[in-house]
Design an enzyme around this catalytic site. Structure first.
Site, PDB file in Angstrom:
ATOM      1  N   PRO A 352       0.966  -1.081  -0.136  1.00  0.00           N
ATOM      2  CG  PRO A 352      -0.062  -0.997   2.206  1.00  0.00           C
ATOM      3  CD  PRO A 352       0.617  -2.045   1.218  1.00  0.00           C
ATOM      4  N   GLY A 354       2.699   4.753   0.973  1.00  0.00           N
ATOM      5  CA  GLY A 354       3.356   5.162   2.217  1.00  0.00           C
ATOM      6  C   GLY A 354       4.094   4.150   3.026  1.00  0.00           C
ATOM      7  N   GLY A 356       6.918   2.728   2.306  1.00  0.00           N
ATOM      8  CA  GLY A 356       8.397   2.999   1.917  1.00  0.00           C
ATOM      9  C   GLY A 356       9.038   2.156   0.760  1.00  0.00           C
ATOM     10  CB  THR A 358       9.732   5.389  -3.584  1.00  0.00           C
ATOM     11  OG1 THR A 358       8.705   5.438  -4.412  1.00  0.00           O
ATOM     12  CG2 THR A 358      10.918   6.262  -4.461  1.00  0.00           C
ATOM     13  CB  SER A 677     -11.879 -12.626   1.330  1.00  0.00           C
ATOM     14  OG  SER A 677     -12.100 -11.436   1.096  1.00  0.00           O
ATOM     15  CE  LYS A 720      -8.278 -10.212   2.983  1.00  0.00           C
ATOM     16  NZ  LYS A 720      -9.054 -11.378   2.798  1.00  0.00           N
TER      17      LYS A 720
END
Length: 785
Positions: A352, A354, A356, A358, A677, A720
């Site tokens: 997801p 944010g 890290g 990159t 799911s 999850k």
């Protein structure tokens, strides 16, 4: 001569003016009848233009001078215009022709000095037009027409006038007005001809000047060579040869450059191709041919750098260190990678926003001592962005990979392909397909950019790719990459990242020092729990930036309230950031039958979602809302089918479904959701409603359910579980076959939660449903019964 009544002949394809001789084919019965009547009445008739369904207001008396047949058998007559007349009413006549009354129109003003002067000027303009067009002999006959009215009617022969303009000449009775009209049009025609002649002359003179300059430049170049004064111009062919000799070029690249230099010498500087060749040579010679970084792979240093730059992500760091260890052994032992010439697997960091991804690429480059360059692929839809444009196009340029190598300054940088899951495709091609060769270690040593058209060795480049989800990455491209998942941080890891990295960075951006503000761990915990809801730490950094700016405002204002450094503790956070923005209602909700908590994975990481079910009077069936995808809708249908087929085993009266309609809703309705799911969650919510047994508010669940009640495995277990932990859930029900995936969950989280591994729906229900029946549940069951 005067006439009272004459036969009428409509003219649809031209205009007859007085003094003109006109030959016309008799194509209609009306025309034949008019000519026959005219012959019988003395060879005179009146000819009137019939344009766009209406007659002109003025006609011309014409005399038939000759009559005969055309080669095709059609009759034709030659007529000569005599004088203008106005048309009156139709009158009876002989034969089939239409007879009309006529009133002659005289040219009384034709002898005025104004008319004579205008006629002279018009003759002069027409002469110039004819001479410009090479019709000088025709121009010599113009002075013969001395009558001003006749001179104006010469416009009938002009090919520059339209049909409407000729009708306007016919209808203009006053000679002076008629001369002014045709004179204006003639001046426009002459001006147009003059402009064309001037443009033609300028072009010819420009070409002669260009050729003269070219010869002079070549002579000047020869003189400079004889004098030994070649100069230092960088666009000279010899300069390109010097630059090429200084580079460590592959043989086929050197051959292509020499070939283009030879073409440059033979191409005139005024030719557009001269500029194209120079641009190509500049682009090729700017690439870092033969320049490579000296890898300094020290695993201890690499581990230290990764730990300095990132907290947590131990599994990801371990996989990167393994990758670096393999490359170190290959370099030390002089071994080529097995299965191809490249540097091994292409790593794809998937997770997801944010978390890290990159910055991990930058850390790898720092650990290797290589240049780092990032290529943003989000939204790219043109294949030429990867492979470049062919040189035949105006404004052609190389692709992003070539430009990245030029920016890096070496042939072996760490090249990050950012947001590879957001590539698009349209009529301009598929960029993802163009990446197949780039990311294949067995092929990318002979990559050909469409602009360069020479082989480019990309095998020494360390490619890293980033993506938020793998679902949108084409299968063939995904097959060339090794996926490393970054599933997000726990709350403790976010606090550590904030303490070790984000607080200091935001404090520096706000021009503050450590002596100005201190943020405690309790404050960081409060910000993470109450002001952010994310898998990464971007939201946390934004909130810390807001906090630091507010502190900077107080420090800059000064005053009595600034006594010593500011200390931000947990209870102080609302004072700085306002009321909390998020709260997890799942763990605190009342136990209501028909509501269950599921777990899902989105592009922003893991999340919890509620499934609500209610029953009402109406046609039997199922209503599904919440902007669900097809797979999730099918899960709801499967859940209902299982419950109805096993109603007695579940303690449900089969007759309860008669005359009832079930409604399944998944908040939030504005967020699209899909996937299998949620099957066990929907089944549990249905059973909870129909039995009146609430679902424990502390239980979250995930898994696909079948018509036989089997619970099948799903993906994204780590994300999850982390989402359930953030939401305050204490028990998570997972498919039994997902048991090995729990090893990916941080140990601190595993120690705080209880996991139920279910192979059948019965085990899910036993773990999720409470034994007691709530008041609302008892009421619902009684009503349904």
């Amino acid at each position: 001569m005067p006439h009272d009544n004459l036969p009428l002949l409509p003219l649809t394809k031209g205009v007859l003016l007085p003094g003109m001789v006109f030959t016309m084919a008799l194509e209609s019965d009306e025309a034949i009848a008019a000519v026959e009547a005219a012959v019988a009445a003395g060879n005179s008739l009146v000819i009137v233009p019939f344009i766009d369904g209406r007659y002109a207001s003025v006609g011309v008396i014409a005399e038939i001078t000759e009559r005969g047949d055309l080669p095709g058998g059609m009759s034709a007559v030659a007529v000569r215009g005599v004088e203008r007349v106005r048309l009156g009413t139709a009158v009876p006549g002989t034969g089939r022709a239409l007879w009309v009354e006529i009133e002659p129109v005289g040219d009384d003003a034709g002898s005025s000095s104004t008319a004579v002067e205008l006629a002279r000027e018009y003759r002069a303009v027409v002469e110039n037009i004819l001479v410009s067009r090479g019709a000088g002999r025709l121009a010599e006959r113009l002075p013969d027409a001395a009558d001003p009215g006749r001179v104006a009617d010469l416009a009938g022969y002009s090919p520059d006038l339209t049909l409407d303009q000729l009708v306007a000449v016919l209808e203009t009775v006053d000679v002076v007005d008629r001369l002014r009209l045709v004179l204006g049009w003639a001046r426009e025609t002459l001006a147009d001809i003059t402009l064309r002649e001037r443009i033609k002359t300028d072009v010819e003179e420009g070409m002669e000047k260009t050729q003269r300059e070219f010869l002079l430049r070549r002579q000047l170049e020869s003189i400079r060579k004889e004098l030994g004064e070649d100069g230092d111009d960088e666009d000279r062919p010899d300069d390109y040869r010097t630059r090429a000799a200084e580079l460590d070029l592959p043989e086929q690249v050197a051959t292509a450059i020499n070939r283009e230099i030879g073409k440059l010498e033979r191409t005139p500087e005024q030719s557009p191709e001269h500029g194209w060749i120079r641009t190509w040579l500049d682009t090729v010679l700017e690439l870092p041919w033969g320049i490579e970084s000296e890898d300094t792979i020290e695993l201890d240093d690499a581990s230290r750098i990764l730990d300095e730059d990132h907290d947590g992500l131990s599994d990801v760091k371990q996989r990167i260190l393994e990758h670096l260890a393999v490359r170190k052994l290959q370099a030390e032992r002089g071994l080529a990678p097995v299965g191809g010439r490249g540097g091994g697997a292409i790593l794809a960091l998937v997770g997801p926003p944010g978390v890290g991804k990159t910055s991990l690429g930058e850390s790898v480059a720092r650990a290797l001592g290589r240049s780092f360059v990032r290529v943003a692929l989000g939204g790219v839809r043109d294949e030429a962005e990867i492979r470049g444009h062919r040189r035949t196009y105006v404004g052609a340029q190389p692709g992003r990979l070539v430009r990245a190598l030029r920016e890096a300054g070496s042939m072996d940088p760490v090249l990050l392909l950012d947001e590879v899951d957001k590539l698009g495709s349209d009529f301009r091609g598929d960029p993802a397909s163009a990446l197949l060769e780039v990311l294949d270690p067995a092929q990318n040593h002979t990559f050909r950019d469409h602009y360069l058209e020479v082989e480019l060795d990309l095998s020494k480049v360390l490619f890293l790719a980033t993506a938020n989800v793998i679902d949108t990455i084409p299968g063939a491209l995904l097959d060339r990459m090794e996926v490393i998942r970054l599933d997000g941080y726990t709350e403790d890891e976010k606090v550590a990242i904030g303490r070790n990295h984000l607080v200091a960075r935001q404090r520096a951006r706000a021009a503050l020092g450590e002596e100005d503000v201190t943020v405690t761990d309790d404050a960081l915990h409060s910000i993470v729990a109450d002001y952010t809801r994310e898998a990464g730490v971007r939201g946390l950094e934004r909130e810390l930036g807001t906090l630091m700016r507010k502190v900077a405002g107080k420090v800059a204002a000064g005053g009595e309230d600034r006594s010593g450094p500011f200390v931000v503790d947990g209870p102080d956070v609302p004072e700085w950031l306002g009321r909390p923005r998020f709260f997890f209602e799942t763990a605190d909700r009342d136990a209501v039958p028909g509501v269950a908590t599921g777990l899902a994975v989105t592009g922003a990481g893991g999340d919890v979602l509620s499934v609500e079910v209610t029953m009402m009077d109406g046609s039997e069936g199922l209503t599904i809302t919440g902007q669900l995808g097809d797979v999730m809708r099918e899960s709801a249908e499967i859940a209902l089918s299982y419950v109805r087929s096993h109603a007695r085993d579940l303690g449900i009266d089969p007759g309860v479904f008669a005359g009832k309609r079930l409604h399944v809703h998944v908040p939030a309705g504005a967020v699209p959701k899909d996937g299998p799911s949620a099957g066990v969650t929907m089944t549990t919510a249905l059973v909870s409603l129909l039995t009146g047994r609430p679902v424990s508010a502390k239980v979250g669940m995930t898994g696909e359910v079948t018509l036989q009640g089997r619970v099948l495995p799903i993906g994204g277990v780590r994300q999850k579980v982390l989402a359930a932990h953030r939401a305050g859930l204490t028990t998570v029900v997972l498919p039994a076959r997902n048991a090995p995936d729990l090893e990916d969950v941080p140990e601190t989280v595993r120690g705080e939660m209880t996991f139920v591994l279910a192979a059948h729906v019965d085990e899910v229900l036993d773990a999720a449903l409470t034994d007691g029946v709530g008041a609302a549940g008892a009421e619902a069951v009684a009503e349904a019964a």
